[in-house]
Structure formats: C-alpha cells, structure tokens
Design a protein around this motif. Structure first.
Motif, PDB file in Angstrom:
ATOM      1  N   GLN A 127      -0.747  -2.461  -0.630  1.00  0.00           N
ATOM      2  CA  GLN A 127       0.115  -1.859   0.422  1.00  0.00           C
ATOM      3  C   GLN A 127       0.258  -0.570   0.853  1.00  0.00           C
ATOM      4  O   GLN A 127      -0.369   0.283   0.168  1.00  0.00           O
ATOM      5  N   GLU A 128       0.897  -0.191   1.969  1.00  0.00           N
ATOM      6  CA  GLU A 128       0.930   1.212   2.268  1.00  0.00           C
ATOM      7  C   GLU A 128       1.528   2.209   1.354  1.00  0.00           C
ATOM      8  O   GLU A 128       1.128   3.045   1.033  1.00  0.00           O
ATOM      9  N   ASN A 129       2.967   1.753   0.902  1.00  0.00           N
ATOM     10  CA  ASN A 129       3.504   2.865  -0.222  1.00  0.00           C
ATOM     11  C   ASN A 129       2.766   2.527  -1.552  1.00  0.00           C
ATOM     12  O   ASN A 129       2.873   1.442  -1.914  1.00  0.00           O
TER      13      ASN A 129
END
Length: 817
Positions: A499-501
């Motif tokens: 995921q991005e975070n």
C-alpha cells in the motif's frame, strides 16, 4: 447507534452507490462547535396532536455564558411554529428562519450567571427536510407511527431519534454533542399508552379528558441528541441488576420472549462495570422496541430504542439471539458516548469504535474467544472495501456529519482498539479506559485525550499508533514470502507492504517444526522487512500474525501441507477457518480430507458448520464422515449445526433421510424445522405443503419465512400470496445466494401478474416503505421503476378488478413522490 452491514449489501445489489463515496471531500474544516452559552437544564411540557402528527411544546431552558458576556442566544429549532419567547416574565425579541432562533435576551449575562428562556412552540416533524444518519431520509426527530390507527397490522406509537442533530426538531436547544444538560419532561398522552423517557418516572397524573401526564426527571447531564420519548401500548417486562431497574418495553405478543431477547442485559451491565472499573452511572436501564425505526438501535441515555429486527421468536432464540451484539453495543454507549461524548462528529470514534469493540468484549467474556473472533472477522470484512481506505478514523473534513457513521468509525475503529488492547495488554487497556472515563465523565472527549490516558497508564508513547490508525487512513497490505536455506537451516520471512502509506506495527511469528512453536516478536516498519529464524527440522508451518490481531490484508500462499498443519495446531478461529477455506479444492488429498473430518468435531460450532458445508462427501465421502454428520443432525448441542447437517444429508441422498426431516418438523428450533421442511418438500411435496399451510401462528410463520416463502412461490400457493408479497424485497436484494434471489424474483413476477388485491397492496406498501426510507441513496427511484413495471402488467391484464389493482399501484407511486 448501530447500523447493519446488510444495508450496504442492499444498496449495492440494486446498483446504487453512496453519494459520499463518489463525491470529492469538502475542504471545510469541521471544527468542534463554538461554545458561547452552555446548556444547564432543560424542562419540557409536551402533548401530541395525532391528527396532524405534531407536538405542542413548552420549553424552559436554563443556560450560562461559556466565558464571554452574552446578550443574545442562538438555538437550533427546526421547522417549528414559535408562539412566544419570554425571560423573567418579559417578552423577548427574536428572529427565526425555520432552522435557527436568534433571541435578544434583553440583558447582558456574565460567566457564572444562569439565565432561563421560556419558549412556547409547535413541533412539525413532517415539515423537516434535513438529511439524517445513515439511511434516514429527513431526520425529523419525532416520529408518529400509524397515528390515526388506520393500519390493523401496526400499532400507534411515537418515538424520537436525536442523533445526529434532530432533537432540535422537537424542542429548541443547542443541538451539539459538546453540550450537556439535565432534563425533565412532562408528557401528556392518551391514558391507554405507556411512556418512556430518560431518567426516572417521578409521578403520573390522570386528567379529566382521558389523558395522563407522566413526569420523567433526569438529574445527570448528557448531550441533547440523547433525549428520548417513547409512547405506545407496550408490555413492560421488569428485570434487575443489583438494585437498578432494568426494563424491556415490547409489544404484547412478544412479552413471553422479552427475557429471551434482552435477558442477558443485567449480566452485561455487571461485566462492563467491572471491565471499565466504572460502575454503571445512570439511575435505570430501559430498552424499547419501536415500529418502523429508521436505524438499528439508539443509545438514548437510560432509554434505548431498538428497531423491529430485535424481535425474535422462541424458536429463533434457541438457535441464536441475532440481536445480542446490538444489545451489548447500545449498553456500552452508556460509558462511551453517553458518559463521555465525542466533542464533535469528527471524533465519533470515541462513541462508535468503543461500542463496536464492546461487542467483541462481551462475546469473548460470555462465549469464548472463538465466537468473538468470528464476530471480529465479519466486522473486518465489512470494512474492507476500497471506498473506506481513503477515510481517516478521526475525520475533520467530510461532506456531511452523517458520513461519519460508516464502517471506518464502527468496524475499523473497533478493530483498532483490539490491536491496542493486544499491544498494551488487557489490564493496561482496562486501566486506560478507566482513566479516560474518570478524567472526562459527564463531559466530552477526543482521540488525543484517549491517547494521553493510555500513555499515562502504560508509560508507553503511542503517537506512532494514533498517527497512523486514528489520524491517517488505510491499512497494511502485505505480501509474505518464505525462503528456506536447508544448508544453514534458516527460514527467512520476507514481508513487503504494497500500500502507499507505510505502517509500523509489532508482529508475532510462530515457527512450527512439530506442534509446539518457537515464537518470535518482530517489528515491521519498512516497505520491505526480512526476518530470519534458525530451525533444527524443516518447519511444517510458519504462521505470520500468529495472534490474529493485525488489521491487514495478507497475500500469504501457504501450501496444502502448511494448511493441514495450521488446522492441527491453530488455536485461533482464524487459523482453522483459513485452513478450511483454502483447502476446499484439495480434498482428494487424504490428509486434507482427514482435516475436514476432524473439523466436524471442532469445539466451536462455527467451524463445525463450515466443515459440514465444505466437506466433499460426493467425491471423497467416507462412511465415518457420513455417520458423523448423521449424528450431528440429531445430537449436536448447537441447533444451527443440526440444521446445516440436515441440509448436507439432503444434498448427499435426500430420499434416505425422509424420516429425519419429518422428525425435524417437531423441533423447537426454527433452523432445524426450516431445514427439515425445505428438504421434505423435495421428497414429499404434498406433506411439506400441508405442514406449511397449517401454520397459522403469526410469530411462528414469521420465524420460518425463509423456508416457507420459497415453497409457496414454487408451488404458487394462492392463499399464501399476501404473505409472500410482504417479504419479497428481503429475498430479492438482501441475499448473496443467487438461487434464492432468483426464486424471490419469480415470486415477484407471480404477484405482479396476479389479480390478488391484498398481495398487490402488500407488494406496493413494501416498496413504498423501503423507497421512502432510503430516499437519499436513490432507492426511491428503484422503487418507482419497479412499481411502474407492476403498473404496466396490471394495465395489460383483463382482470375483473383491473381498475382496483391499477389504483393500488398508482397510489403507491404517488406516495413515493
């Protein structure tokens, strides 16, 4: 407040999406409402105009300046007629735009000074147009149910719904969660009706005109949205916790099962009092079930309102009290939500995340961790949709405050608390809750105060936890790979966050060479982390997130051998469920099939049901497995397991078990009876239909409707068409079972093309009710389309009563306008 995940399934199934998901998020910062004057006390005198669905009211509102001097007062008062406003006997000037009352006080008051304003008004809930919580169209605050007594199937009732800001539809107030006030209410009603409100019933006065005035008084302070009035013909079933009155307000026909539905409430009060370290702080606890309620349930202080879904029959309660978690949820709000209230809707997590997690705590306490974990897994699945990934738990930007009532505030928030409890330990978690409640009782709270309370108790810094879970969005998505070095006898676990975070979190990894694991506690804080562990013999399983507490999605491709061992050694519900779910297509393997056979004897009934449903008896059946399921159909201590076993035996060899089906019709369990009836239909249709049509008891028929309706549809039993028509929407839309949905759609066509006036009326009424109730999501448009199709069919018919049928449908379309 509690909302059911089925609502989302309904919207998705009919092709409508939530507006707040598709629209861009408002850039306006949603601050806590400024406090200019503070509520101190609210006194109300009300009576009801049933003909107009209006309420005549008088309000005496005591306030004090928050800090600065005041000479004006702004109150929320929606769609009212304002007749008079005075203070100290003098008329006050005011301006009113239908939403806000701007009152000139005629004096200046300083901090610490109290002042009282008197308002005579008429509440007109049918004029309210504001959006409401979750699925509420027009949160009108005050609801008249069949006020003229025109519906023979529905009692006359009145109830209120204040959350989020709808109490100001029936009395003027500062309608904000950061206000707290004590209250007293004088309710004048026809003498045959029972009333319920917050606090204690102090006295009742019979009037000469056949009415009665009940005086309810509540000395402690709570938020305006928690004010409640309930009116109707109810049986009051009395219970106790210690010296505290615990009452259940139900319709007369449900009096005999009220304790079966609500009877664990005293034990819940005791458990939550002990767990939080704060004894239940209010003077009573009452629960009422209201007709046509616009939500699931609502935690009005000391006077909870439940929707009709709470009603269950004795046969259903034998199988499972499906409302028990909701009962626990609303009770726990009396600590988190009522005693300490979210200071703003942005911080709704203070209310709803704790209430959501309280369901887990109760189920774990009462039934064990397997049952609680099964419940948690359903909550997690309810959160795991793409639209939820972009929402912070504490959300200072949203389009509408109603958007906060979603699977992030509820499901995700509860799961986050489960992780916090796991990280801190149970005792520290309890102590932190206690600290927070005592620091903020009868006041408000926000997530920062929650963090500080847990930090003070535990001595741990928790900024890292709150920053990513409370003030950010999403969750870890983990690719897990295993690299074995047989020469070095090392297994390396590679964990990549996709995921991005990037999240950081503790993780338990267990390495099983046999049945006893070597346990390792690691910390994940990078996009890619690798952890290496030595072993003596080749591991049969490496189990990542061994505690099953992390809110994450795992791409973890275990082999069949790993999964067989996972079921064998797994102590958690999720371990065993994962093994059975992923092994379903490998049952030709002898060890895999033995795993399913072993699962038939699992200590948790949910796993036994899963094993019954998934075991492949036709391809790999053994006499041992068949004998086990035959025994389970008769002797399993859980009736839901018996019902699942009957369903399985029918699939295996329906004709061989006719005697079992006939015997099942004598069961007290609705599940066993329903499965037996369905199975018997395919082997002895005449006997099954004779039994089905012989059921005249309304409650029994309702409890068996899932079995009865498909039978009546397939047989086209004309006498049962009105009953079928009443229940078509649920079967058409509230199910994941395509075959069942198709059966119900056939039933719809059957009713739509018939000349049966009662069935047509029931069909129309059901679509009108659902369409109007969920109008804000466009469901009214769907209902109109459906009824227009019905209208076309009726118009094309040559029935003698064609005109009557057409008028019924046209009236329904008018009511959807």
């Amino acid at each position: 407040m509690n909302f059911k995940a089925l609502l989302l399934c309904f919207f998705l199934s009919i092709g409508f999406t939530f507006a707040q998901v598709t629209e861009s998020i408002n850039t306006e910062y949603r601050a806590e409402r400024e406090k200019v004057s503070n509520l101190v006390h609210t006194k109300l005198k009300v009576d009801f105009d049933f003909d107009k669905s209006q309420m005549n009211g008088e309000a005496w509102i005591t306030l004090t300046p928050h800090f600065y001097n005041v000479n004006e007062l702004e109150l929320d008062a929606k769609s009212m007629l304002i007749h008079k406003i005075t203070s100290n006997g003098k008329d006050l000037k005011y301006e009113y735009d239908g939403e806000k009352l701007q009152i000139k006080l005629g004096n200046t008051y300083g901090k610490g000074e109290e002042y009282e304003v008197y308002i005579k008004y008429t509440a007109r809930p049918e004029e309210v147009t504001q959006q409401g919580s979750a699925a509420i169209t027009g949160a009108k605050g005050l609801y008249f149910i069949d006020p003229l007594g025109e519906d023979p199937e529905k009692p006359t009732q009145i109830w209120t719904q204040g959350e989020t800001e709808a109490s100001s539809c029936w009395f003027p107030t500062i309608d904000s969660p950061n206000q707290k006030t004590s209250q007293e209410i004088y309710m004048t009603v026809p003498d045959q009706y029972v009333t319920l409100s917050n606090g204690l019933l102090k006295n009742q006065t019979k009037n000469s005109d056949g009415t009665r005035t009940d005086y309810w008084k509540f000395d402690q302070k709570h938020a305006p949205y928690l004010f409640f009035m309930g009116v109707g013909e109810f049986s009051v079933v009395q219970d106790k916790w210690k010296e505290l009155d615990v009452d259940y307000y139900v319709e007369k026909e449900y009096e005999s099962v009220a304790r079966g539905i609500f009877g664990l409430t005293p034990e819940m009060i005791g458990f939550y009092s002990e767990y939080t370290g704060v004894e239940y702080p209010w003077p009573k606890y009452a629960q009422m079930v209201g007709r046509d309620y616009v939500s699931g349930a609502m935690e009005n202080t000391t006077a909870v309102l439940h929707g009709e879904m709470a009603y269950q029959t004795a046969g259903e309660l034998i199988d499972d009290n499906t409302w028990e978690a909701t009962i626990a949820h609303e009770l726990f709000h009396h600590w988190f939500g009522d005693l300490v209230t979210a200071e703003s809707w942005s911080n709704l997590t203070i209310n709803e995340s704790f209430a959501n997690y309280s369901e887990y705590l109760w189920l774990e306490h009462k039934y064990g961790r397997d049952h609680a974990d099964a419940h948690r897994l359903k909550e997690v699945k309810g959160y795991l949709t793409p639209s939820n990934e972009l929402k912070d738990l504490v959300r200072f930007h949203y389009n509408s405050r109603e958007d906060m009532f979603d699977a992030v505030s509820y499901n995700k928030g509860g799961t986050i608390l489960h992780m916090l409890r796991s990280y801190l330990g149970n005792e520290a978690f309890k102590a932190g809750m206690n600290q927070f409640l005592n620091d903020n009782k009868y006041g408000t709270g926000e997530a920062h105060q929650l963090r500080l309370a847990f930090e003070e108790v535990s001595g741990k810094d928790l900024n890292w936890f709150f920053n990513q879970w409370y003030f950010s969005n999403g969750h870890p998505k983990l690719d897990v790979n295993y690299v074995y070095s047989e020469e070095a006898k090392i297994v390396t676990v590679q964990i990549e966050q996709t995921q991005e975070n990037i999240f950081e979190f503790p993780l338990a990894i267990e390495v099983f060479e046999e049945e006893t694991p070597k346990r390792y506690e690691v910390w994940v804080d990078q996009k890619t982390n690798s952890f290496s562990f030595k072993y003596e013999n080749m591991p049969k399983l490496v189990n990542v997130d061994a505690d099953r507490t992390l809110l994450a999605e795992f791409n973890d491709e275990k082999t069949a051998e790993n999964l067989v061992h996972l079921y064998k050694v797994g102590k958690k519900y999720e371990d065993r469920k994962e093994a059975l779910d992923k092994l379903i297509n490998y049952q030709e393997n002898e060890e895999v099939f033995k795993t399913y056979e072993n699962a038939l004897n699992d200590p948790y009934y949910g796993i036994r049901i899963l094993a019954i449903k998934n075991i492949d008896l036709e391809a790999n059946g053994s006499k041992k497995a068949v004998k086990a399921i035959e025994a389970m159909a008769v002797n399993d201590p859980k009736t839901l397991v018996r019902a699942a076993a009957i369903d399985k035996l029918f699939i295996l060899d329906g004709g061989a078990y006719v005697d079992l089906y006939r015997e099942g019709l004598n069961s007290e369990s609705s599940a066993v009876k329903g499965s037996s009836l369905t199975s018997l239909y395919w082997e002895d249709k005449e006997a099954a239909l004779a039994y089905a049509t012989s059921i005249t008891d309304k409650m029994e028929k309702e409890s068996l409707k899932d079995a009865l309706i498909p039978l009546f549809i397939m047989d086209e039993t004309e006498s049962e068409m009105p009953f079928v028509a009443n229940n078509l929407i649920a079967g058409m839309f509230f199910t994941q079972d395509k075959e069942k949905a198709n059966t119900y759609k056939s039933g719809f066509q059957w009713v739509a093309s018939s000349s049966n006036e009662e069935a047509t009326q029931n069909l129309v009424d059901s679509f009108v009710q659902v369409g109007n109730q969920y109008k804000q999501y466009g469901v009214d448009k769907m209902a109109k389309q459906v009824l227009q199709q019905v209208l076309a069919v009726k118009n094309e018919s040559d029935f003698d009563n064609k005109e009557t049928l057409v008028n019924i449908v046209q009236d329904g379309l008018t009511r959807l306008e």
